[in-house]
Write a protein that holds these residues in place. Sequence first.
Motif, short mmCIF file in Angstrom:
data_model
loop_
_atom_site.label_atom_id
_atom_site.label_comp_id
_atom_site.label_asym_id
_atom_site.label_seq_id
_atom_site.Cartn_x
_atom_site.Cartn_y
_atom_site.Cartn_z
N ASP A 1 15.72 28.74 -24.94
CA ASP A 1 14.74 27.84 -24.35
C ASP A 1 15.46 26.70 -23.65
N THR A 2 14.94 26.29 -22.52
CA THR A 2 15.50 25.20 -21.75
C THR A 2 15.69 23.95 -22.61
N TRP A 3 14.72 23.69 -23.48
CA TRP A 3 14.74 22.46 -24.29
C TRP A 3 15.93 22.44 -25.24
N ASP A 4 16.43 23.62 -25.60
CA ASP A 4 17.58 23.68 -26.51
C ASP A 4 18.89 23.29 -25.81
N THR A 5 18.87 23.16 -24.49
CA THR A 5 20.10 22.88 -23.75
C THR A 5 20.19 21.44 -23.28
N LEU A 6 19.19 20.62 -23.59
CA LEU A 6 19.18 19.24 -23.11
C LEU A 6 20.32 18.43 -23.70
N ARG A 7 20.89 17.57 -22.87
CA ARG A 7 21.92 16.63 -23.32
C ARG A 7 21.70 15.32 -22.57
N PRO A 8 22.14 14.19 -23.16
CA PRO A 8 21.91 12.88 -22.53
C PRO A 8 22.46 12.84 -21.10
N PHE A 9 21.70 12.13 -20.25
CA PHE A 9 22.08 12.02 -18.84
C PHE A 9 21.44 10.75 -18.28
N THR B 1 17.18 9.56 -19.85
CA THR B 1 16.93 10.90 -19.33
C THR B 1 17.89 11.90 -19.96
N GLN B 2 17.54 13.16 -19.77
CA GLN B 2 18.38 14.26 -20.26
C GLN B 2 18.48 15.31 -19.16
N ILE B 3 19.55 16.10 -19.22
CA ILE B 3 19.75 17.15 -18.22
C ILE B 3 19.83 18.49 -18.95
N ASP B 4 19.24 19.52 -18.35
CA ASP B 4 19.27 20.84 -18.99
C ASP B 4 20.37 21.70 -18.37
N VAL B 5 20.52 22.89 -18.89
CA VAL B 5 21.59 23.80 -18.46
C VAL B 5 21.44 24.20 -16.99
N TYR C 1 23.48 26.68 -4.83
CA TYR C 1 23.24 26.46 -6.26
C TYR C 1 23.93 27.55 -7.08
N LYS C 2 24.58 27.14 -8.14
CA LYS C 2 25.24 28.08 -9.06
C LYS C 2 24.37 28.20 -10.30
N PHE C 3 23.76 29.35 -10.46
CA PHE C 3 22.92 29.58 -11.63
C PHE C 3 23.79 29.59 -12.89
N PRO C 4 23.25 29.11 -14.02
CA PRO C 4 24.05 29.10 -15.25
C PRO C 4 24.38 30.52 -15.71
N ALA C 5 25.47 30.64 -16.42
CA ALA C 5 25.85 31.91 -17.02
C ALA C 5 25.28 31.99 -18.43
N LEU C 6 25.20 33.17 -18.96
CA LEU C 6 24.67 33.37 -20.30
C LEU C 6 25.39 32.49 -21.33
N ALA C 7 26.69 32.38 -21.22
CA ALA C 7 27.48 31.59 -22.18
C ALA C 7 27.13 30.10 -22.13
N ASP C 8 26.59 29.63 -21.01
CA ASP C 8 26.24 28.21 -20.88
C ASP C 8 25.14 27.78 -21.85
N PHE C 9 24.43 28.74 -22.42
CA PHE C 9 23.33 28.43 -23.34
C PHE C 9 23.82 28.20 -24.76
N GLY C 10 25.10 28.42 -25.02
CA GLY C 10 25.67 28.19 -26.34
C GLY C 10 25.07 29.06 -27.42
N TYR C 11 24.60 30.24 -27.04
CA TYR C 11 23.91 31.09 -27.99
C TYR C 11 24.83 31.64 -29.08
N ALA C 12 26.10 31.85 -28.78
CA ALA C 12 27.01 32.45 -29.75
C ALA C 12 27.08 31.63 -31.04
N ASP C 13 27.00 30.31 -30.91
CA ASP C 13 27.03 29.43 -32.06
C ASP C 13 25.75 29.49 -32.89
N LYS C 14 24.69 30.04 -32.31
CA LYS C 14 23.38 30.04 -32.97
C LYS C 14 23.02 31.38 -33.60
N LEU C 15 23.78 32.43 -33.30
CA LEU C 15 23.41 33.77 -33.77
C LEU C 15 23.34 33.87 -35.29
#
Length: 187
Positions: free
Chosen positions: A56-64, A68-72, A99-113
């Motif tokens: 989910d986009t909301w899981d990728t938010l970080r301070p900006f 405000t926050q910025i997503d992946v 525009y460079k679309f994010p890659a799958l790894a940009d979502f940090g999913y490996a840490d969440k599996l």
Amino acid sequence: MKAREIVAAQLNHTETPVVPYSLFVEAPLARRLDAASGTAWRNKVQPHVIITGCFDTWDTLRPFGEGTQIDVYGSVWRITEDIAHLETPALSRIDPSAYKFPALADFGYADKLDAMRETLSEHPDLYPVGSLGAGIYELLWRMYGVEETLIAMYSEPSFFLYCLDKLMGLIIGFSDVIFALPVEAVR
């Protein structure tokens, strides 16, 4: 019957003693319900499904910046207690073709599996569902803005289709990860 069995029976068009449901109550609403009527409502909402996911986009938010926050994807959001407001869509700041679309790894999913597998194993009586996050239209408007996306569907079909193609590639990657989990359905 266990909740998991009830859902499976319903999916096979078999009558069950109750109709299974999944009711997701977001945190701000849950807090308001708690304040208005106590926490007893939580025991009355007995889900039949356990949903897990990590895209989910909301899981990728970080301070900006200030508040405000910025997503992946690169979109800037202002988040209040109850609502997210799209301040600056990622595709409004640059030439969309660059525009460079994010890659799958940009979502940090490996840490969440492992956490997702643990969540599923903690609820063996519930029907396990994997979540891909937002749908393809939602992903695009989060990058481009709601009005801009609707206009692009009509006035810039080649741009719109290009974006859909790129996002579909991401969703296929999301699916590969989710299908590797012990889930029986995907949403």
